[in-house]
Design a protein around this motif. Structure first.
Motif, short mmCIF file in Angstrom:
data_model
loop_
_atom_site.label_atom_id
_atom_site.label_comp_id
_atom_site.label_asym_id
_atom_site.label_seq_id
_atom_site.Cartn_x
_atom_site.Cartn_y
_atom_site.Cartn_z
N PRO A 46 0.80 -1.22 0.00
CA PRO A 46 0.00 0.00 0.00
C PRO A 46 0.84 1.27 0.00
CG PRO A 46 -0.04 -1.02 2.16
CD PRO A 46 0.74 -1.93 1.26
N ARG A 47 2.13 1.13 0.31
CA ARG A 47 3.07 2.26 0.34
C ARG A 47 4.44 1.76 -0.06
NH1 ARG A 47 1.68 5.34 6.01
NH2 ARG A 47 -0.54 5.55 5.62
N ALA A 48 5.31 2.66 -0.42
CA ALA A 48 6.70 2.30 -0.69
C ALA A 48 7.42 2.08 0.63
CB ALA A 48 7.38 3.41 -1.49
N GLY A 49 8.35 1.16 0.64
CA GLY A 49 9.13 0.89 1.85
C GLY A 49 9.96 -0.36 1.69
N ARG A 50 10.54 -0.81 2.77
CA ARG A 50 11.33 -2.03 2.78
C ARG A 50 10.54 -3.09 3.55
NH1 ARG A 50 16.30 -2.43 1.53
NH2 ARG A 50 16.73 -0.22 1.83
N VAL A 51 10.51 -4.30 3.01
CA VAL A 51 9.81 -5.39 3.68
C VAL A 51 10.57 -5.74 4.95
CG1 VAL A 51 9.00 -7.77 3.50
CG2 VAL A 51 8.93 -6.28 1.49
N GLY A 52 9.88 -5.64 6.08
CA GLY A 52 10.48 -6.00 7.36
C GLY A 52 10.29 -7.47 7.65
N THR A 53 9.05 -7.91 7.60
CA THR A 53 8.73 -9.32 7.83
C THR A 53 7.61 -9.77 6.91
OG1 THR A 53 7.14 -8.82 9.58
CG2 THR A 53 9.39 -9.29 10.28
N ILE A 54 7.64 -11.04 6.58
CA ILE A 54 6.53 -11.71 5.90
C ILE A 54 6.04 -12.75 6.90
CG2 ILE A 54 5.84 -13.22 4.00
CD1 ILE A 54 6.47 -10.51 2.92
N SER A 55 4.76 -12.70 7.24
CA SER A 55 4.23 -13.53 8.33
C SER A 55 3.52 -14.80 7.85
CB SER A 55 3.26 -12.70 9.17
OG SER A 55 3.91 -11.57 9.68
N VAL A 56 3.58 -15.08 6.54
CA VAL A 56 2.91 -16.25 5.99
C VAL A 56 3.85 -16.99 5.05
CG1 VAL A 56 0.59 -15.26 6.17
CG2 VAL A 56 1.91 -14.90 4.09
N ALA A 57 3.47 -18.22 4.72
CA ALA A 57 4.25 -19.04 3.79
C ALA A 57 3.30 -19.69 2.79
CB ALA A 57 5.02 -20.11 4.55
N ILE A 58 3.85 -20.17 1.69
CA ILE A 58 3.04 -20.84 0.68
C ILE A 58 2.28 -22.00 1.33
CG2 ILE A 58 3.12 -22.21 -1.44
CD1 ILE A 58 5.55 -20.51 -2.25
N GLY A 59 0.99 -22.09 1.03
CA GLY A 59 0.15 -23.15 1.57
C GLY A 59 -0.63 -22.76 2.81
N ASP A 60 -0.26 -21.64 3.43
CA ASP A 60 -0.98 -21.18 4.63
C ASP A 60 -2.39 -20.74 4.27
OD1 ASP A 60 1.30 -21.59 6.12
OD2 ASP A 60 1.68 -19.45 6.50
N VAL A 61 -3.35 -21.11 5.10
CA VAL A 61 -4.71 -20.60 4.99
C VAL A 61 -4.77 -19.34 5.85
CG1 VAL A 61 -7.15 -21.06 5.45
CG2 VAL A 61 -5.66 -22.90 4.64
N VAL A 62 -5.18 -18.24 5.23
CA VAL A 62 -5.20 -16.96 5.94
C VAL A 62 -6.64 -16.46 6.10
CG1 VAL A 62 -2.87 -16.28 5.33
CG2 VAL A 62 -4.73 -15.71 3.79
N ALA A 63 -6.88 -15.83 7.23
CA ALA A 63 -8.21 -15.31 7.55
C ALA A 63 -8.27 -13.81 7.26
CB ALA A 63 -8.52 -15.55 9.03
N GLU A 64 -9.46 -13.30 7.18
CA GLU A 64 -9.66 -11.87 7.02
C GLU A 64 -9.05 -11.14 8.21
OE1 GLU A 64 -13.39 -8.82 6.30
OE2 GLU A 64 -13.69 -10.97 6.08
N ASP A 65 -8.39 -10.03 7.97
CA ASP A 65 -7.74 -9.19 8.97
C ASP A 65 -6.48 -9.81 9.59
OD1 ASP A 65 -9.59 -7.10 8.63
OD2 ASP A 65 -10.97 -8.03 10.06
N GLN A 66 -5.97 -10.91 9.03
CA GLN A 66 -4.74 -11.53 9.53
C GLN A 66 -3.53 -10.73 9.03
OE1 GLN A 66 -4.40 -15.75 8.86
NE2 GLN A 66 -2.18 -15.71 9.02
N LEU A 67 -2.52 -10.58 9.87
CA LEU A 67 -1.28 -9.90 9.50
C LEU A 67 -0.54 -10.73 8.46
CD1 LEU A 67 0.76 -7.59 10.04
CD2 LEU A 67 1.81 -9.13 11.72
N LEU A 68 -0.19 -10.09 7.35
CA LEU A 68 0.54 -10.78 6.28
C LEU A 68 2.00 -10.35 6.23
CD1 LEU A 68 -2.07 -10.57 3.37
CD2 LEU A 68 -1.71 -12.45 4.99
N ALA A 69 2.23 -9.06 6.41
CA ALA A 69 3.59 -8.52 6.30
C ALA A 69 3.69 -7.20 7.04
CB ALA A 69 3.94 -8.32 4.82
N VAL A 70 4.92 -6.80 7.28
CA VAL A 70 5.19 -5.49 7.87
C VAL A 70 6.18 -4.76 6.97
CG1 VAL A 70 6.14 -4.26 9.85
CG2 VAL A 70 4.77 -6.32 10.22
#
Length: 74
Positions: A46-70
């Motif tokens: 949503p903005r320019a920046g540097r990826v700090g963390t990615i909180s998911v991996a391939i195959g993960d089931v993610v819910a609405e409002d779940q943190l994906l990245a910082v």
């Protein structure tokens, strides 16, 4: 340094992780690709920046409002 949390907008399965920690991204760059209801849904920075963390991996089931990245903002 400020941080911006990227959260999920719909339930789905992670099918690709396009960015890794330390990657510089511009607004609109795809971070993660989800599959939901047989559709591919890109999760864009949503903005320019540097990826700090990615909180998911391939195959993960993610819910609405779940943190994906910082993003670290300058």
């Amino acid at each position: 340094m400020r941080e911006f949390k990227v959260v999920n907008e719909c339930q789905g399965v992670v099918i690709a992780v396009e960015a890794s920690p330390g990657t510089q991204v511009e607004e609109g760059d795809t971070l993660i690709l989800l599959e939901s209801m047989k559709m591919e849904i890109p999760v864009a920075a949503p903005r320019a920046g540097r990826v700090g963390t990615i909180s998911v991996a391939i195959g993960d089931v993610v819910a609405e409002d779940q943190l994906l990245a910082v993003l670290e903002l300058d």
